[in-house]
Design a protein around this motif. Structure first.
Motif, short mmCIF file in Angstrom:
data_model
loop_
_atom_site.label_atom_id
_atom_site.label_comp_id
_atom_site.label_asym_id
_atom_site.label_seq_id
_atom_site.Cartn_x
_atom_site.Cartn_y
_atom_site.Cartn_z
N VAL A 253 50.16 54.75 46.65
CA VAL A 253 51.26 54.56 45.72
C VAL A 253 52.29 55.67 45.93
N ARG A 254 53.53 55.36 45.62
CA ARG A 254 54.61 56.34 45.86
C ARG A 254 55.48 56.55 44.62
N SER A 255 54.99 56.14 43.47
CA SER A 255 55.75 56.34 42.24
C SER A 255 54.82 56.28 41.04
N THR A 256 55.29 56.83 39.92
CA THR A 256 54.50 56.77 38.70
C THR A 256 54.33 55.35 38.22
N TYR A 257 55.39 54.53 38.37
CA TYR A 257 55.32 53.13 37.94
C TYR A 257 54.22 52.39 38.69
N ALA A 258 54.19 52.55 40.01
CA ALA A 258 53.16 51.88 40.81
C ALA A 258 51.77 52.38 40.45
N ALA A 259 51.65 53.70 40.22
CA ALA A 259 50.35 54.26 39.87
C ALA A 259 49.84 53.68 38.55
N GLU A 260 50.71 53.60 37.55
CA GLU A 260 50.30 53.07 36.25
C GLU A 260 49.98 51.58 36.33
N LEU A 261 50.79 50.82 37.07
CA LEU A 261 50.57 49.38 37.18
C LEU A 261 49.27 49.07 37.89
N LEU A 262 49.03 49.71 39.04
CA LEU A 262 47.80 49.45 39.79
C LEU A 262 46.57 49.92 39.02
N SER A 263 46.71 51.03 38.31
CA SER A 263 45.60 51.50 37.47
C SER A 263 45.27 50.48 36.40
N LEU A 264 46.30 49.89 35.78
CA LEU A 264 46.08 48.88 34.76
C LEU A 264 45.39 47.64 35.34
N ILE A 265 45.82 47.22 36.52
CA ILE A 265 45.22 46.04 37.16
C ILE A 265 43.73 46.28 37.43
N ASP A 266 43.40 47.46 37.98
CA ASP A 266 41.99 47.77 38.25
C ASP A 266 41.18 47.83 36.96
N ALA A 267 41.75 48.45 35.93
CA ALA A 267 41.04 48.59 34.66
C ALA A 267 40.79 47.23 34.01
N VAL A 268 41.80 46.36 34.05
CA VAL A 268 41.64 45.02 33.47
C VAL A 268 40.57 44.23 34.22
N GLY A 269 40.49 44.42 35.54
CA GLY A 269 39.43 43.76 36.30
C GLY A 269 38.05 44.19 35.84
N GLN A 270 37.89 45.49 35.60
CA GLN A 270 36.61 45.98 35.07
C GLN A 270 36.36 45.43 33.67
N GLY A 271 37.42 45.39 32.86
CA GLY A 271 37.27 44.85 31.50
C GLY A 271 36.91 43.38 31.51
N ASN A 272 37.48 42.61 32.43
CA ASN A 272 37.16 41.18 32.52
C ASN A 272 35.69 40.97 32.86
N PHE A 273 35.17 41.82 33.73
CA PHE A 273 33.75 41.72 34.08
C PHE A 273 32.88 41.95 32.84
N ILE A 274 33.20 42.98 32.06
CA ILE A 274 32.42 43.26 30.86
C ILE A 274 32.60 42.16 29.82
N ALA A 275 33.83 41.62 29.72
CA ALA A 275 34.07 40.52 28.78
C ALA A 275 33.23 39.31 29.13
N SER A 276 33.08 39.02 30.42
CA SER A 276 32.25 37.89 30.84
C SER A 276 30.78 38.14 30.52
N CYS A 277 30.34 39.40 30.67
CA CYS A 277 28.95 39.74 30.33
C CYS A 277 28.71 39.54 28.83
N LEU A 278 29.65 39.99 28.01
CA LEU A 278 29.51 39.81 26.57
C LEU A 278 29.55 38.34 26.19
N ASP A 279 30.35 37.58 26.90
CA ASP A 279 30.45 36.15 26.64
C ASP A 279 29.10 35.47 26.89
N GLU A 280 28.43 35.88 27.96
CA GLU A 280 27.11 35.31 28.26
C GLU A 280 26.09 35.70 27.19
#
Length: 323
Positions: A253-280
């Motif tokens: 990444v070469r900017s704060t905007y890109a760093a925050e956006l990519l961090s959010l995408i990765d975090a949401v992916g982890q959250g989706n995994f946990i949400a699916s586990c809770l759903d089961e």
């Protein structure tokens, strides 16, 4: 019926609709950890004893995979910690080099001890979210540490020792409806020939309550890109920490905007995994394709929300025409 998903077993009673969860068990090699109604626990334990012989059973207070579990017999709240492990971690002796500057490279023996210390501190991240960003910093310098890095490692260990009785994770019962909230953050520092980019997140299960505070639904949509917000400013909620991490970005990444956006995408992916586990856990086991469909159609039993402190990223995502 009993369903196996990875290393988790669950048993459901077919008496109510899709089934009521009565027993859930996780496995690690030959260790089992679980919870459930007494009737089904005894059925399961008798089946194990018939197959493997006498079992070593611990309840309420026990150690599993290096983590102590202590359950209150009245409230059933569970306190998980590694206080028993902290006294086993030794500081690196460096008193003889008290007058040596922090920039001085550590010798070979001290480097080996530093790697051992950082590895022990990293193990504590299992139950101490507060130290994960500091451990990540120390881990970046294990190959060529300086005396300054060694002293910082010792300082972190001393802080953990002073506060070990209150460092851990509580597991308490929450009142529904519940929501999963993923909070993401990132830091970007441009340097001459390289950049340091850190990312981190914490995933919480919260009591959703009534976040609208009486506001009309139309107002809520305008405030959160078309979706009712999980929380409103100033609202106090009870929450349960489920997961956390602090690590370097896996992409350039070469900017704060890109760093925050990519961090959010990765975090949401982890959250989706946990949400699916809770759903089961709540509605029963499904195939991977069924879980994907439930996610895409918004049918999961627990809604998933994301939070970020970068206003530019928030505005870009929630705009009528996302940029």
């Amino acid at each position: 019926f009993t369903v196996c998903r990875g290393r988790t077993l669950e048993r459901r009673s077919p008496s109510a609709g899709a089934g009521r969860l009565v027993l859930i068990i996780s496995t690690h090699v030959d260790d089992l950890k679980g919870a459930g109604e007494e009737k089904y626990r005894q059925i399961f334990l008798k089946a194990l004893e018939a197959r493997f012989g006498q079992l070593k059973i611990k309840q309420r207070v026990f150690e599993c995979v290096g983590v102590m579990h202590e359950q209150d017999p009245k409230t059933f709240e569970i306190w998980t910690h590694q206080g028993h492990y902290v006294p086993q971690i030794k500081e690196i002796p460096c008193d003889l080099k008290a007058l040596v500057s922090d920039e001085t490279p550590a010798d070979e023996d001290m480097t080996a001890m530093f790697m051992s210390l950082v590895g022990a501190l990293a193990w504590l991240v299992l139950t101490i979210p507060a130290i994960c960003v500091y451990v990540a910093y120390l881990q970046r310098h294990t190959k060529a540490p300086t005396l300054g890095h060694v002293r910082r490692g010792n300082r972190l260990l001393r802080w953990i020792r002073r506060n070990k009785t209150r460092l851990g994770v509580w597991f308490r019962k929450l009142q529904g409806p519940l929501r999963l909230v993923t909070l993401s953050d990132s830091a970007f520092k441009a340097q001459d020939y390289q950049g340091l980019v850190m990312r981190g997140c914490i995933i919480l299960l919260i009591e959703a309550g009534s976040p609208s505070g009486g506001l009309p639904s139309a107002d809520l949509s305008e405030k959160s890109g078309g979706s009712p917000p999980a929380l409103k400013t100033g609202q106090e909620v009870r929450c349960q920490v489920l997961d956390w991490y602090a690590r370097k970005h896996s992409r350039v990444v070469r900017s704060t905007y890109a760093a925050e956006l990519l961090s959010l995408i990765d975090a949401v992916g982890q959250g989706n995994f946990i949400a699916s586990c809770l759903d089961e856990v709540l509605v029963g086991a499904h195939s991977a394709l069924e879980l994907l469909k439930r996610h895409q159609q918004g049918l999961r039993s627990i809604q998933h929300d994301a939070g970020i402190d970068a206003k530019a990223v928030f505005d870009g995502i929630t705009a009528a025409q996302p940029r």
